[in-house]
Design a protein around this motif. Structure first.
Motif, PDB file in Angstrom:
ATOM      1  N   ASP A 354       0.843  -1.203   0.000  1.00 35.08           N
ATOM      2  CA  ASP A 354       0.000   0.000   0.000  1.00 35.08           C
ATOM      3  C   ASP A 354       0.873   1.246   0.000  1.00 35.08           C
ATOM      4  N   ILE A 357       0.200   5.180   5.344  1.00 35.65           N
ATOM      5  CA  ILE A 357       0.971   6.003   6.289  1.00 35.65           C
ATOM      6  C   ILE A 357       2.325   5.390   6.646  1.00 35.65           C
ATOM      7  N   GLY A 358       2.482   4.098   6.387  1.00 39.49           N
ATOM      8  CA  GLY A 358       3.760   3.439   6.661  1.00 39.49           C
ATOM      9  C   GLY A 358       4.018   3.224   8.149  1.00 39.49           C
ATOM     10  N   ILE A 359       5.088   2.499   8.433  1.00 37.79           N
ATOM     11  CA  ILE A 359       5.425   2.192   9.827  1.00 37.79           C
ATOM     12  C   ILE A 359       6.879   2.609  10.049  1.00 37.79           C
ATOM     13  N   PHE A 372      -0.084  -4.728  20.352  1.00 39.46           N
ATOM     14  CA  PHE A 372       0.740  -3.571  19.974  1.00 39.46           C
ATOM     15  C   PHE A 372       0.043  -2.724  18.915  1.00 39.46           C
ATOM     16  N   ARG A 373       0.039  -1.412  19.149  1.00 37.26           N
ATOM     17  CA  ARG A 373      -0.472  -0.468  18.149  1.00 37.26           C
ATOM     18  C   ARG A 373       0.503   0.691  18.084  1.00 37.26           C
ATOM     19  N   TYR A 385      -7.285  -3.056  18.072  1.00 35.93           N
ATOM     20  CA  TYR A 385      -6.855  -3.591  19.372  1.00 35.93           C
ATOM     21  C   TYR A 385      -5.445  -4.189  19.320  1.00 35.93           C
ATOM     22  N   GLY A 386      -4.803  -4.094  18.169  1.00 38.10           N
ATOM     23  CA  GLY A 386      -3.456  -4.658  18.048  1.00 38.10           C
ATOM     24  C   GLY A 386      -3.451  -6.173  18.055  1.00 38.10           C
ATOM     25  N   LEU A 387      -4.555  -6.773  17.566  1.00 37.85           N
ATOM     26  CA  LEU A 387      -4.621  -8.243  17.566  1.00 37.85           C
ATOM     27  C   LEU A 387      -4.419  -8.836  16.175  1.00 37.85           C
ATOM     28  N   LEU A 389      -2.415  -8.448  13.413  1.00 38.36           N
ATOM     29  CA  LEU A 389      -1.148  -8.967  12.891  1.00 38.36           C
ATOM     30  C   LEU A 389      -0.600 -10.106  13.748  1.00 38.36           C
TER      31      LEU A 389
HETATM   32  P1  ADP Z   1      -4.806  -2.979  14.794  1.00 38.15           P
HETATM   33  O1  ADP Z   1      -4.915  -2.683  13.349  1.00 38.15           O
HETATM   34  O2  ADP Z   1      -6.032  -3.539  15.376  1.00 38.15           O
HETATM   35  O3  ADP Z   1      -4.234  -1.866  15.574  1.00 38.15           O
HETATM   36  P2  ADP Z   1      -2.826  -4.900  13.942  1.00 38.15           P
HETATM   37  O4  ADP Z   1      -2.186  -6.001  14.716  1.00 38.15           O
HETATM   38  O5  ADP Z   1      -3.573  -5.281  12.725  1.00 38.15           O
HETATM   39  O6  ADP Z   1      -3.761  -4.152  14.978  1.00 38.15           O
HETATM   40  O7  ADP Z   1      -1.709  -3.880  13.566  1.00 38.15           O
HETATM   41  C1  ADP Z   1      -0.781  -3.449  14.532  1.00 38.15           C
HETATM   42  C2  ADP Z   1      -0.261  -2.060  14.187  1.00 38.15           C
HETATM   43  O8  ADP Z   1       0.543  -2.138  13.012  1.00 38.15           O
HETATM   44  C3  ADP Z   1      -1.352  -1.091  13.864  1.00 38.15           C
HETATM   45  O9  ADP Z   1      -1.768  -0.425  15.022  1.00 38.15           O
HETATM   46  C4  ADP Z   1      -0.691  -0.154  12.861  1.00 38.15           C
HETATM   47  O10 ADP Z   1      -0.071   0.886  13.581  1.00 38.15           O
HETATM   48  C5  ADP Z   1       0.396  -0.971  12.229  1.00 38.15           C
HETATM   49  N1  ADP Z   1       0.024  -1.385  10.854  1.00 38.15           N
HETATM   50  C6  ADP Z   1      -0.458  -2.586  10.463  1.00 38.15           C
HETATM   51  N2  ADP Z   1      -0.650  -2.626   9.133  1.00 38.15           N
HETATM   52  C7  ADP Z   1      -0.252  -1.419   8.651  1.00 38.15           C
HETATM   53  C8  ADP Z   1      -0.201  -0.824   7.364  1.00 38.15           C
HETATM   54  N3  ADP Z   1      -0.577  -1.492   6.253  1.00 38.15           N
HETATM   55  N4  ADP Z   1       0.251   0.450   7.267  1.00 38.15           N
HETATM   56  C9  ADP Z   1       0.671   1.121   8.352  1.00 38.15           C
HETATM   57  N5  ADP Z   1       0.617   0.639   9.604  1.00 38.15           N
HETATM   58  C10 ADP Z   1       0.170  -0.626   9.760  1.00 38.15           C
END
Ligand code: ADP
Length: 426
Positions: A354, A357-359, A372-373, A385-387, A389
């Motif tokens: 995608d 916003i990136g990480i 984790f979020r 809820y950080g569940l 992934l």
């Molecule tokens: P949630 O989405 O419920 O917070 P996830 O476990 O799905 O929990 O994701 C954990 C964190 O990873 C998210 O809070 C987000 O900050 C980051 N993240 C996941 N996917 C992406 C993405 N495609 N782009 C940017 N950040 C992401």
């Protein structure tokens, strides 16, 4: 045997091994100390021989004592003998100290025919463990009694003396060994305490989620009844309630699914199947959702079939979660999501990219952790809820696959999944 038990075993074996090595070093040290002591004694013996060879104040006094001659001194023969015993002891002590030997000793002067001539009052008796150094005397004293004389030095408890000398090494070794044991035991205690805490917290969350299921179900049913009864009235409000109840239900299901995977109580059954049709259906559904939200979605699926040994529903959920995240964490302008699937080295590769916003680099290693979020910037606007992934990672691991992430803040993310394909049904 699990990995923790193996580590504990390795630790115990290492500590025992280290103790044995230390003990062997101690033994070598003791032997070396003994050799060194013997070398020093060689020098001391020579010095004593030289010191007693010629007539001097000491040999003169000792000579009078061993010949029972008190004519020179105005003292009883007993006093002469006592004095000579102590003078002789001081002379010997001085010679030993000159070589750095600082230990208790006694001595005896006897003739070869076993007649005792001079004996220091402190006696060690006939102990077998005594270390004896017989020194055949020459010159003045043997000439005086016209017999071969032997001065025997006797040492007791030399092991204690050697150990005392080695204390500089042994005491720190023991202290360090005990310190290692203490730290490891503390770490293990802390580890078990933390594990218990995590288990208790997980159990609590799972129980709570279970308890939430019934009220959520009831609210769902009640909303349905309300919708039927009102016949289209308050549709908007009912729609919001149903929407929110569905979201809550989804989250509860996710927590429970995770719990079931973690506890392995609910054994997930895998079967060999072609995953491609399921993947195409999933992409098709997502394409429609993306269109509704004005997101450009490009999908490329290569290869005839994807034969996997998998639990289809969970694998679909995992891939959907990544696609959902790509949609959730999208940037506002020119949102684009790319999906590609192909076969490479007997693996199915799935890439979801995608331009969201990136990480940040520091958060990438943490995103698969439970709860984790990312806690900064625009991410706060998105609920979660950080569940998701954490669930994805567990499912991919369960399928013996791998998942990696490439991401750059404000530029986008790419999730790459690799799953082993079944070759010829094997
Ligand atoms: P949630 O989405 O419920 O917070 P996830 O476990 O799905 O929990 O994701 C954990 C964190 O990873 C998210 O809070 C987000 O900050 C980051 N993240 C996941 N996917 C992406 C993405 N495609 N782009 C940017 N950040 C992401």
């Amino acid at each position: 045997m699990n990995i923790k038990k193996i580590f504990i075993l390795i630790f115990i074996v290492s500590i025992i091994g280290l103790t044995i090595v230390q003990y062997q070093y101690l033994k070598i040290g003791l032997n070396l100390a003994q050799v060194q002591f013997n070398q020093k004694m060689g020098l001391v013996v020579n010095e004593i021989k030289l010191g007693l060879e010629q007539p001097n104040q000491l040999t003169f006094l000792v000579g009078k004592a061993i010949t029972n001659d008190n004519t020179y001194f105005k003292l009883s023969i007993d006093s002469v003998q006592d004095a000579s015993k102590y003078f002789m002891h001081d002379f010997l002590k001085d010679k030993l100290l000159q070589q750095g030997i600082k230990t208790d000793f006694t001595y005896i002067i006897y003739a070869r025919d076993s007649t005792d001539y001079l004996k220091f009052p402190q006696s060690y008796g006939n102990d077998d463990s005594l270390l004896r150094y017989p020194i055949p005397l020459e010159g003045y004293l043997p000439n005086l009694v016209e017999k071969g004389l032997i001065l025997e030095l006797q040492f007791k408890n030399l092991h204690k003396y050697f150990l005392f000398q080695l204390n500089v090494l042994t005491i720190p070794s023991i202290i360090f060994l005990l310190a290692i044991c203490a730290v490891i035991f503390w770490a293990l205690r802390f580890f078990y305490w933390q594990r218990n805490l995590i288990t208790t917290t997980n159990e609590f969350i799972n129980n709570l989620t279970h308890e939430l299921k019934t009220p959520v179900f009831s609210i769902g049913v009640a909303t349905k009844i309300l919708q039927d009864k009102t016949g289209g009235e308050h549709e908007e409000i009912i729609h919001i309630i149903r929407d929110q109840v569905n979201k809550l239900k989804n989250q509860i299901d996710k927590v429970l699914e995770l719990a079931s995977i973690e506890s392995k109580k609910n054994f997930i059954k895998k079967s060999v199947l072609d995953f491609k049709p399921f993947l195409l259906k999933l992409i098709n559904d997502f394409e429609q959702l993306a269109r509704l939200e004005n997101i450009e979605f490009v999908a490329e699926v290569q290869g005839e079939n994807y034969i996997l040994n998998c639990e289809c529903a969970h694998l679909e959920n995992a891939i959907s979660s990544i696609l959902e995240n790509a949609k959730k964490y999208i940037s506002k302008k020119n949102a684009k999501i790319c999906f590609s699937a192909y076969k490479e080295n007997n693996h199915l590769i799935i890439k979801i990219k995608d331009n969201g916003i990136g990480i940040s680099e520091k958060d990438i290693p943490k995103i698969f952790e439970k709860y984790f979020r990312v806690s900064s910037g625009d991410v706060h606007n998105v609920k979660g809820y950080g569940l998701g992934l954490n669930y994805v990672k567990k499912i991919i691991n369960f399928h013996k696959g791998k998942i990696i992430v490439h991401s750059k803040l404000h530029e986008g993310s790419e999730f790459i999944i690799s799953l082993p394909l079944k070759v010829n049904g094997k």
